[in-house]
Design a protein around this motif. Sequence first.
Motif, PDB file in Angstrom:
ATOM      1  N   SER A  37      63.219  23.582  29.996  1.00  0.00           N
ATOM      2  CA  SER A  37      63.482  22.763  31.666  1.00  0.00           C
ATOM      3  C   SER A  37      65.229  22.582  31.443  1.00  0.00           C
ATOM      4  O   SER A  37      65.473  22.660  30.393  1.00  0.00           O
ATOM      5  CB  SER A  37      63.105  21.693  31.323  1.00  0.00           C
ATOM      6  OG  SER A  37      61.584  21.570  31.934  1.00  0.00           O
ATOM      7  N   ALA A  38      65.934  22.691  32.523  1.00  0.00           N
ATOM      8  CA  ALA A  38      67.450  22.575  32.077  1.00  0.00           C
ATOM      9  C   ALA A  38      67.205  20.882  31.530  1.00  0.00           C
ATOM     10  O   ALA A  38      66.846  19.857  32.006  1.00  0.00           O
ATOM     11  CB  ALA A  38      68.032  22.452  33.878  1.00  0.00           C
ATOM     12  N   ASN A  39      68.682  21.130  31.130  1.00  0.00           N
ATOM     13  CA  ASN A  39      69.356  19.982  30.162  1.00  0.00           C
ATOM     14  C   ASN A  39      70.933  19.526  30.027  1.00  0.00           C
ATOM     15  O   ASN A  39      71.248  20.746  30.096  1.00  0.00           O
ATOM     16  CB  ASN A  39      68.146  19.257  29.507  1.00  0.00           C
ATOM     17  CG  ASN A  39      68.738  20.951  28.333  1.00  0.00           C
ATOM     18  OD1 ASN A  39      69.490  19.798  27.071  1.00  0.00           O
ATOM     19  ND2 ASN A  39      67.472  21.956  28.278  1.00  0.00           N
ATOM     20  N   LEU A  45      67.725  16.096  24.382  1.00  0.00           N
ATOM     21  CA  LEU A  45      68.066  14.938  23.291  1.00  0.00           C
ATOM     22  C   LEU A  45      66.676  14.437  23.439  1.00  0.00           C
ATOM     23  O   LEU A  45      66.471  12.953  24.653  1.00  0.00           O
ATOM     24  CB  LEU A  45      68.968  13.897  24.087  1.00  0.00           C
ATOM     25  CG  LEU A  45      70.511  14.775  22.888  1.00  0.00           C
ATOM     26  CD1 LEU A  45      71.846  14.182  23.941  1.00  0.00           C
ATOM     27  CD2 LEU A  45      70.492  14.200  21.751  1.00  0.00           C
ATOM     28  N   TRP A  46      65.338  14.471  23.372  1.00  0.00           N
ATOM     29  CA  TRP A  46      64.025  14.228  24.213  1.00  0.00           C
ATOM     30  C   TRP A  46      63.015  14.589  23.309  1.00  0.00           C
ATOM     31  O   TRP A  46      63.547  15.672  22.097  1.00  0.00           O
ATOM     32  CB  TRP A  46      64.087  14.849  25.545  1.00  0.00           C
ATOM     33  CG  TRP A  46      64.148  15.961  24.952  1.00  0.00           C
ATOM     34  CD1 TRP A  46      63.890  17.336  24.129  1.00  0.00           C
ATOM     35  CD2 TRP A  46      64.030  17.521  26.543  1.00  0.00           C
ATOM     36  NE1 TRP A  46      63.844  18.584  24.921  1.00  0.00           N
ATOM     37  CE2 TRP A  46      64.395  18.833  26.168  1.00  0.00           C
ATOM     38  CE3 TRP A  46      64.501  17.280  28.362  1.00  0.00           C
ATOM     39  CZ2 TRP A  46      64.454  19.130  27.081  1.00  0.00           C
ATOM     40  CZ3 TRP A  46      64.849  18.782  28.989  1.00  0.00           C
ATOM     41  CH2 TRP A  46      64.325  19.391  28.217  1.00  0.00           C
ATOM     42  N   GLU A  47      62.262  13.458  23.655  1.00  0.00           N
ATOM     43  CA  GLU A  47      60.865  14.214  22.287  1.00  0.00           C
ATOM     44  C   GLU A  47      59.654  13.969  23.523  1.00  0.00           C
ATOM     45  O   GLU A  47      59.726  12.807  24.370  1.00  0.00           O
ATOM     46  CB  GLU A  47      60.480  12.897  21.869  1.00  0.00           C
ATOM     47  CG  GLU A  47      61.888  13.292  20.391  1.00  0.00           C
ATOM     48  CD  GLU A  47      61.708  12.841  18.972  1.00  0.00           C
ATOM     49  OE1 GLU A  47      62.001  12.846  18.309  1.00  0.00           O
ATOM     50  OE2 GLU A  47      61.583  11.315  19.444  1.00  0.00           O
ATOM     51  N   HIS A 165      68.256  10.393  30.627  1.00  0.00           N
ATOM     52  CA  HIS A 165      67.081  10.211  31.524  1.00  0.00           C
ATOM     53  C   HIS A 165      67.317  11.047  32.613  1.00  0.00           C
ATOM     54  O   HIS A 165      65.417  11.404  32.223  1.00  0.00           O
ATOM     55  CB  HIS A 165      67.018   8.778  32.180  1.00  0.00           C
ATOM     56  CG  HIS A 165      66.611   7.616  30.967  1.00  0.00           C
ATOM     57  ND1 HIS A 165      65.347   7.867  30.583  1.00  0.00           N
ATOM     58  CD2 HIS A 165      67.084   6.569  30.396  1.00  0.00           C
ATOM     59  CE1 HIS A 165      65.128   6.446  29.945  1.00  0.00           C
ATOM     60  NE2 HIS A 165      66.443   6.190  29.231  1.00  0.00           N
ATOM     61  N   LYS A 166      68.074  11.429  33.516  1.00  0.00           N
ATOM     62  CA  LYS A 166      67.737  12.731  34.405  1.00  0.00           C
ATOM     63  C   LYS A 166      67.103  14.313  34.093  1.00  0.00           C
ATOM     64  O   LYS A 166      66.679  14.361  34.109  1.00  0.00           O
ATOM     65  CB  LYS A 166      69.381  13.143  34.805  1.00  0.00           C
ATOM     66  CG  LYS A 166      69.897  11.678  35.959  1.00  0.00           C
ATOM     67  CD  LYS A 166      71.279  11.963  37.164  1.00  0.00           C
ATOM     68  CE  LYS A 166      72.375  12.642  35.140  1.00  0.00           C
ATOM     69  NZ  LYS A 166      73.330  12.847  36.379  1.00  0.00           N
ATOM     70  N   SER A 167      67.748  13.823  32.433  1.00  0.00           N
ATOM     71  CA  SER A 167      67.332  15.390  31.539  1.00  0.00           C
ATOM     72  C   SER A 167      65.772  15.247  31.675  1.00  0.00           C
ATOM     73  O   SER A 167      65.080  16.270  31.450  1.00  0.00           O
ATOM     74  CB  SER A 167      68.057  16.323  30.136  1.00  0.00           C
ATOM     75  OG  SER A 167      69.240  16.409  30.807  1.00  0.00           O
ATOM     76  N   THR A 174      58.400  19.919  35.151  1.00  0.00           N
ATOM     77  CA  THR A 174      58.159  21.074  34.281  1.00  0.00           C
ATOM     78  C   THR A 174      57.168  21.054  34.446  1.00  0.00           C
ATOM     79  O   THR A 174      55.857  21.845  34.373  1.00  0.00           O
ATOM     80  CB  THR A 174      59.002  21.583  34.048  1.00  0.00           C
ATOM     81  OG1 THR A 174      60.817  21.586  34.219  1.00  0.00           O
ATOM     82  CG2 THR A 174      58.204  22.946  33.419  1.00  0.00           C
ATOM     83  N   PHE A 175      57.027  19.841  33.089  1.00  0.00           N
ATOM     84  CA  PHE A 175      55.190  19.314  32.927  1.00  0.00           C
ATOM     85  C   PHE A 175      53.978  18.907  34.201  1.00  0.00           C
ATOM     86  O   PHE A 175      53.092  19.775  33.836  1.00  0.00           O
ATOM     87  CB  PHE A 175      55.154  17.821  32.247  1.00  0.00           C
ATOM     88  CG  PHE A 175      53.753  18.040  31.455  1.00  0.00           C
ATOM     89  CD1 PHE A 175      53.048  18.663  30.524  1.00  0.00           C
ATOM     90  CD2 PHE A 175      53.224  16.691  32.216  1.00  0.00           C
ATOM     91  CE1 PHE A 175      52.232  18.048  29.981  1.00  0.00           C
ATOM     92  CE2 PHE A 175      51.881  16.480  31.237  1.00  0.00           C
ATOM     93  CZ  PHE A 175      51.050  16.866  30.285  1.00  0.00           C
TER      94      PHE A 175
END
Length: 239
Positions: A37-39, A45-47, A165-167, A174-175
Amino acid sequence: MTFDQILNTRRSVRIYDENAAYDSQIVSKSLERAVLSANSSNMQLWEFYQVSSEEKKKAIVKACMHQSAARTASELVIFVTRQDKWKQRAAWNLANMKKQFEGKELKGKGKRALSYYEKLMPLFYTNDFLGIATLIRFSIVVYHSIINKPIIHLVSHADQRVSLHKSCALAAQTFMLSMKSEGYDTCPMEGFDEKMIKKSLNLPSKAEICMVMACGIGKPEGIYTERTRVDNSEVIFKV
C-alpha cells in the motif's frame, strides 16, 4: 470479481459463520498485499498482527468489548502504527537509496533523495523531552507562512500521529479489498480498549492501535442494514 464488484459487495459484516470452511492463508496473502500500500515517504511505520491462536483471540475479543464481529470472526488482524521505529525505517530507506545510486554520479535528484532520509526525516519525526524539535519545526513553518512559501504543516506529535494513521488506514483498506476479492468478509473496528490489546501483543507504549479487523465468512444477518451514502453532490466536487 471486477473492481466494481469488489467495492459493491464489500460490507462491514458483524456476524460470521463460525462453522464455515476457512483458509487462514488468504489472510496471510492479503496482508502481503497490504504491505504494498501507499504510505508516507515509504517509511512503512506499521505492523500487522494476524491473531490465530484461541488464547490471543479471546484476549482481543475481550478488549473489543465482546462485539459480535470480534466474537464470531475466524481470525482477527490488528493494524498498528510504530512511530518509534522511524530511525530504523529512515536508515533502511537511506541504505536502499545508496545502493540504487552506487557507482553513479550524484546529481540534484540523487542528492535530494539521500538528504530526504538523512536530514528531512529526522526533522519530521524527532521528539525530545524539552520540545526543542517541535519548536524548530514550528519556527520553520511560521517563517514559510510569512514569506508565503508552501510547506508541510507537520509540527506536533499529534500531526505525526495523524500521518501514521492515514498510512496504516490505507493498508487496512488494501487488506479489506483483497479479502473481498478472495470471497472473505471483514469488519474494521475502532471500539476497543487499546491498552488491553497492546498488553496482549506485548507492544511498547509508543505503539498505537489503528484498528482491529474481523475476518471470516459473513452471515447474511451480519449485514444490519442496506448500504446508504449521502448524495455524491455533497461530497464530490469538481473545481
